[in-house]
Design a protein around this motif. Structure first.
Motif, PDB file in Angstrom:
ATOM      1  N   LYS A 175      12.719  10.608  -3.331  1.00 58.58           N
ATOM      2  CA  LYS A 175      13.085  10.013  -4.445  1.00 58.58           C
ATOM      3  C   LYS A 175      14.103  11.221  -4.986  1.00 58.58           C
ATOM      4  O   LYS A 175      13.808  12.138  -5.086  1.00 58.58           O
TER       5      LYS A 175
ATOM      6  N   LEU B 131      -3.771   3.740  -4.075  1.00 61.19           N
ATOM      7  CA  LEU B 131      -2.943   3.003  -4.230  1.00 61.19           C
ATOM      8  C   LEU B 131      -1.524   3.231  -4.756  1.00 61.19           C
ATOM      9  O   LEU B 131      -0.332   2.986  -4.087  1.00 61.19           O
ATOM     10  N   GLU B 132      -1.320   3.569  -5.907  1.00 63.31           N
ATOM     11  CA  GLU B 132      -0.072   4.002  -6.549  1.00 63.31           C
ATOM     12  C   GLU B 132       0.562   4.926  -5.970  1.00 63.31           C
ATOM     13  O   GLU B 132       2.035   4.885  -5.380  1.00 63.31           O
TER      14      GLU B 132
ATOM     15  N   LEU C 238       9.404  12.371  -0.628  1.00 65.45           N
ATOM     16  CA  LEU C 238       9.323  11.088  -0.432  1.00 65.45           C
ATOM     17  C   LEU C 238      10.593  10.323  -0.350  1.00 65.45           C
ATOM     18  O   LEU C 238      10.738   9.163  -0.211  1.00 65.45           O
TER      19      LEU C 238
ATOM     20  N   MET D 168      -2.459   9.467 -10.798  1.00 65.38           N
ATOM     21  CA  MET D 168      -2.155   8.084 -10.022  1.00 65.38           C
ATOM     22  C   MET D 168      -3.373   7.781  -9.227  1.00 65.38           C
ATOM     23  O   MET D 168      -3.890   8.622  -8.519  1.00 65.38           O
TER      24      MET D 168
ATOM     25  N   LEU E 223       2.083   3.177  -2.623  1.00 67.78           N
ATOM     26  CA  LEU E 223       3.157   2.428  -3.113  1.00 67.78           C
ATOM     27  C   LEU E 223       4.484   3.072  -3.363  1.00 67.78           C
ATOM     28  O   LEU E 223       5.406   2.570  -3.420  1.00 67.78           O
ATOM     29  N   LEU E 224       4.045   4.326  -4.359  1.00 68.87           N
ATOM     30  CA  LEU E 224       5.116   5.076  -4.436  1.00 68.87           C
ATOM     31  C   LEU E 224       6.282   5.385  -3.269  1.00 68.87           C
ATOM     32  O   LEU E 224       7.407   5.797  -3.296  1.00 68.87           O
ATOM     33  N   ALA E 225       5.413   5.433  -2.108  1.00 72.96           N
ATOM     34  CA  ALA E 225       6.079   5.927  -0.831  1.00 72.96           C
ATOM     35  C   ALA E 225       7.025   5.156  -0.341  1.00 72.96           C
ATOM     36  O   ALA E 225       8.006   5.934   0.487  1.00 72.96           O
TER      37      ALA E 225
ATOM     38  N   TYR F  30      -3.867  -2.809  -8.008  1.00 73.70           N
ATOM     39  CA  TYR F  30      -3.184  -3.977  -7.392  1.00 73.70           C
ATOM     40  C   TYR F  30      -3.995  -4.847  -6.833  1.00 73.70           C
ATOM     41  O   TYR F  30      -5.189  -4.463  -6.020  1.00 73.70           O
TER      42      TYR F  30
ATOM     43  N   ARG G  62       6.351   3.279 -12.007  1.00 68.45           N
ATOM     44  CA  ARG G  62       5.115   4.040 -11.076  1.00 68.45           C
ATOM     45  C   ARG G  62       6.079   5.433 -10.471  1.00 68.45           C
ATOM     46  O   ARG G  62       5.447   6.442 -10.511  1.00 68.45           O
TER      47      ARG G  62
ATOM     48  N   ARG H 132      -9.434   2.908  -2.917  1.00 69.15           N
ATOM     49  CA  ARG H 132      -8.052   2.683  -3.240  1.00 69.15           C
ATOM     50  C   ARG H 132      -7.768   2.606  -4.739  1.00 69.15           C
ATOM     51  O   ARG H 132      -6.595   2.770  -5.102  1.00 69.15           O
ATOM     52  N   ASP H 133      -8.688   2.257  -5.542  1.00 72.88           N
ATOM     53  CA  ASP H 133      -8.440   2.332  -6.957  1.00 72.88           C
ATOM     54  C   ASP H 133      -8.690   3.591  -7.791  1.00 72.88           C
ATOM     55  O   ASP H 133      -9.006   3.658  -8.965  1.00 72.88           O
TER      56      ASP H 133
END
Lengths: 260, 311, 287
Positions: free
Chosen positions: B193, A94-95, B191, A91, A98-100, B310, B176, A143-144
């Motif tokens: 989840k 950034l993924e 986290l 991943m 954002l998962l967090a 993104y 995701r 980031r990517d």
């Protein structure tokens, strides 16, 4: 904020923890030190719910949490990192970030299918927050990139930023400086201090590096053979007879084992 | 002769379309969430049988089976996918919390037990005879060959809807989260989840896709018999997914078309009855070899998982 | 009723003995390689067919044919592992599992292509059974099978506890990294595991073919029961698996008294699932 009482844990016949206790005050940085095999990581695993205890209690914000599954504990604001930097390698940075975030509407099938509008609004907000954390930790340019392609040091930073994004109150760091270079260590310590002061986060840190301990910790607890033998300010601990003795003894044993 | 070709092609593309829906379901389970379901065909079978049983007319006195609810066909299809999802829930409860290897074995075993049930419980499934001569959707409005093209149209519509639904699920935060669970469970736990629930949802959604595909397949072949749901069919989905690219819904589509092309054209090899069985074994050999080759030299499949960005 | 129960228990022990031979090899692979080797079942078929060729086509003595069958099967097993599994080891257990599924389809395809779908028999004479209290309880054939299984267990136990390679195997089974760090030659143990496991599979295949028949589905129908036995005994516990296999054999064969015989294998899976629910690590696993 965190009170750990008399934790016992054994694996098979090996007693990893024999009555370990410690306390963490809100807003402080507490260091946990001890020779190899003294049970530091096991204690972390017990506190964060990754490993069931045999007996003892863990209280967090006045509530008992030692019977809860790990994700529930995390939801209550106690998050941890892992000793070996574990990142979802496939991943992007950034993924990972954002998962967090907690409470995402789109993290269910129903939300994903039927609440697209609110989900994308939430995503925008989270994205902005994530980018500002990445900026602070110097990861914005990556980031990517896939997390698996980052250097070891960057992966550690990513683990830390990810934890910060999940807005915890107490953060457990398992050897955050292991295997990263000195400049980065200084950077990391600054960040930890920054988050303690500016965002009033609390930290509990397992650390080998004495420099780290004396530089940022308000309190230090020493764990030897699964039992806490001393807790206090770093200067005092460094001069404590019992600690020195236990530490040196254990170190000698360690090096002897290495020779064999 | 040209007409025959078109007819053959319409049939082959319809079949590929059904496989696409089937494989999309495995992609959400394995490609996204990392659940190695080795008994995937079970959910295909449940969908097929449940949809048929729900929409069968009430049985007369001279037949072995005693169930048939006479519901409209579309209700049967919805019921078929719901039934598949329900069984996924039942299987998921004991297996999703224990290790990966146990999940593999239990799902595999479940698909075989299910087949024994289909063979033995005649009151429900009519045994090895199964159900045949099934009505096809809107069958009475079209004559013979025109119907094949109409059926193809229906399948294409179904595939587009299925693909859009799946894309929406996979591009969402839930997508995701599934990837997070696949990549690193402890991190997700730390986290906050609940990874067990994530796996369960992915497992159920995937099973419902399989069930829906199964209910279409029953109408495509106009029959359901236990023999149709052998482990080879689990293997079909896996092979298609591995060829096309796991974790990529477009890959699942591509993989299915490649598989069906390869599979259907081997039918053109003319053979006497004695050699037909041997040719079938040769086909199993080729498919097995293909899987080994893809895993070894094209581990990510033809279409790699897309990088998510993104802005 | 008691007679039937007794007879079925004896059948069960025979079934279990054969299953045990098949499962031990599977379990040895699992403990050292950490993946579910689905293709293990096909080695049973190979063992049965090679022996059949030498015994029935060439008319050799059954014992010699069996030995040749076992040798050929172990070489095939080793070759598959060397050529197809070992290069994939770095990709992890799941990829290995799928590779083994591919191998299963390949082997099954080749065998069926060459041999055709027909069912053949070894035509071994059925020896008179031994009567206990007037009940025909067990035949000589069955006694031979059980003895071979028991002999194999004792032999394996001696190998694992007395020989250097056996001890090294146990070290590797308990911790691969540690074993490598201590300088144990893991490549040699791998070779030992593949050869030994394949040989046991061949023996199981031959015995199974003797009591039933030789057909291309021989191994395919066994692999799921092998998986069930391995889980029942606790994945990765060699000794637990022995008891798991016998138990499963008895439960299956006694079970058919009470359930339709079409459910014989289903009984095995049901037992496995119940055990997983109650004791997720198997009866003897995770000591």
């Amino acid at each position: 904020m965190l009170v750990v009482k008399e934790i016992h844990k054994s694996f098979g016949g090996v007693k990893a923890l024999r009555g370990a206790s410690l306390k963490v005050e809100r807003g402080s940085i507490v260091g946990l030190i001890g020779p190899n095999g003294s049970g530091k990581t096991t204690l972390f695993n017990v506190i964060s719910g990754f490993c069931p205890k045999d007996s003892g209690q863990v209280h967090f914000k006045g509530e008992r949490i030692d019977h809860l599954p790990s994700y529930e504990i995390a939801m209550r604001g106690l998050s941890r990192t892992f000793q070996t930097s574990r990142v979802p390698r496939g991943m992007t940075v950034l993924e990972n970030m954002l998962l967090a975030y907690k409470g995402q509407i789109g993290e269910g099938v129903f939300g994903a299918l039927f609440r697209g509008g609110r989900t994308s609004k939430q995503e925008k907000v989270n994205l902005k927050k994530a980018l500002s954390i990445l900026e602070l930790l110097g990861l914005r340019n990556s980031r990517d990139e896939y997390a698996g392609d980052l250097s070891g040091g960057q992966q550690r930073l990513l683990s830390l930023s990810r934890i910060l994004a999940s807005s915890p109150e107490l953060i457990l760091l398992d050897e955050p400086t292991a295997g990263i270079n000195l400049t980065l260590v200084t950077e990391l310590l600054k960040l930890i201090k920054h988050f303690q002061v500016e965002e009033s986060k609390t930290f509990l840190i397992v650390e080998h590096n004495m420099r780290v301990i004396s530089e940022i910790c308000d309190m230090v607890c020493v764990l030897v053979s699964g039992k806490d033998i001393a807790c206090g300010e770093p200067e005092k601990i460094q001069k404590d007879e019992r600690v020195l003795k236990a530490y040196l003894g254990a170190v000698q044993r360690d090096s002897k084992e290495d020779l064999e | 002769m040209g007409g025959d070709w078109a007819l053959f092609l319409a049939g082959a593309v319809s079949l590929a379309g059904i496989y696409v829906i089937y494989t999309l379901g495995l992609n959400i389970q394995f490609g996204f969430t990392g659940l190695a379901n080795l008994g995937y065909v079970a959910f295909f079978a449940i969908g097929a049988y449940a949809s048929v049983i729900l929409s069968m007319p009430r049985p007369g006195p001279d037949v072995a089976y005693i169930v048939g609810y006479g519901l409209p066909m579309w209700a049967g299809m919805i019921g078929g996918s719901l039934a598949a999802g329900f069984f996924a829930l039942l299987i998921g409860i004991p297996t999703l919390k224990i290790g990966e290897d146990y999940f593999v074995v239990v799902t595999f075993a479940f698909s075989e037990v299910l087949r024994y049930v289909l063979i033995n419980e005649k009151w429900l499934t009519n045994g090895t005879t199964g159900f045949y001569g099934l009505e096809r959707p809107f069958g009475k409005f079209f004559s013979g060959r025109n119907y094949e093209f109409f059926f193809l149209f229906l399948i294409v519509v179904a595939v587009i809807i299925a693909y859009l639904v799946m894309r929406k699920i996979c591009n969402s935060p839930f997508g995701r989260l599934m990837k997070g669970v696949r990549e690193n469970e402890p991190v997700c736990l730390a986290l906050g989840k609940n990874i067990y629930r994530v796996k369960m949802k992915a497992f159920i959604v995937g099973a419902m896709f399989a069930g829906f595909a199964g209910s279409l397949y029953a109408r495509y072949t106009t029959l359901v018999v236990p023999e149709m749901f052998i482990p080879y069919f689990t293997f079909v989905a896996w092979l298609s997914l591995m060829i096309g690219g796991r974790g990529n819904n477009k890959g699942a589509i591509l993989g299915c078309f490649i598989f069906v092309l390869a599979d259907q054209f081997t039918l053109f090899v003319q053979a006497s009855a004695a050699y037909a069985v041997r040719l079938a074994s040769l086909r199993a050999f080729i498919m097995g070899a293909l899987l080994i080759i893809v895993l070894r030299w094209l581990p990510a499949g033809i279409l790699k998982e897309k990088k998510v960005t993104y802005r | 009723m008691l007679t039937i129960l007794l007879q079925h228990t004896v059948f069960g022990i025979v079934t279990g003995s054969i299953l045990l031979l098949a499962t031990i090899g599977f379990s040895m692979i699992y403990t050292t390689k950490r993946f579910l080797c689905i293709s293990h079942g096909e080695l049973l078929t190979i063992g049965a067919y090679t022996t059949y060729i030498f015994h029935v086509f060439l008319g050799w003595n059954l014992l010699y044919s069996g030995v040749i069958g076992v040798v050929i099967t172990s070489l095939v097993g080793l070759a598959i592992a060397r050529g197809l599994y070992e290069p994939m080891e770095r990709h992890g257990p799941l990829v290995l599992l799928f590779t083994s599924v591919g191998v299963t389809f390949c082997l099954h395809g080749i065998l069926e292509f060459i041999a055709g779908p027909s069912i053949r028999s070894f035509r071994t004479p059925i020896l008179p059974s031994i009567r206990v209290g007037g009940i025909p309880l067990i035949t000589m054939n069955e006694i031979v099978i059980i003895s071979i299984a028991m002999g194999s267990i004792v032999f394996l136990h001696v190998v694992l506890t007395r020989t250097r390679i056996g001890k090294a195997f146990r070290a590797m089974a308990s911790n691969v990294d540690l074993a490598m760090a201590r300088g144990i030659d893991t490549a040699r143990i791998s070779m030992f595991v593949w050869i030994y496991a394949s040989a046991m599979a061949a023996v199981a295949g031959i015995l199974l073919a003797l009591v039933t028949s030789v057909n291309p589905d021989l191994g395919w129908t066994q692999i799921l029961i092998i998986l069930a036995a391995a889980i029942l005994g606790g994945l990765g516990s060699i000794y637990g698996v022995m008891i798991g296999a016998i138990l499963l054999g008895v439960v299956m064969d006694v079970g058919v008294i009470f359930f339709p015989s079409g459910y014989r294998a289903a009984i095995a899976f049901a037992l496995m699932i119940i055990v997983l629910l109650v004791k997720p690590k198997g009866i003897f696993g995770g000591e």
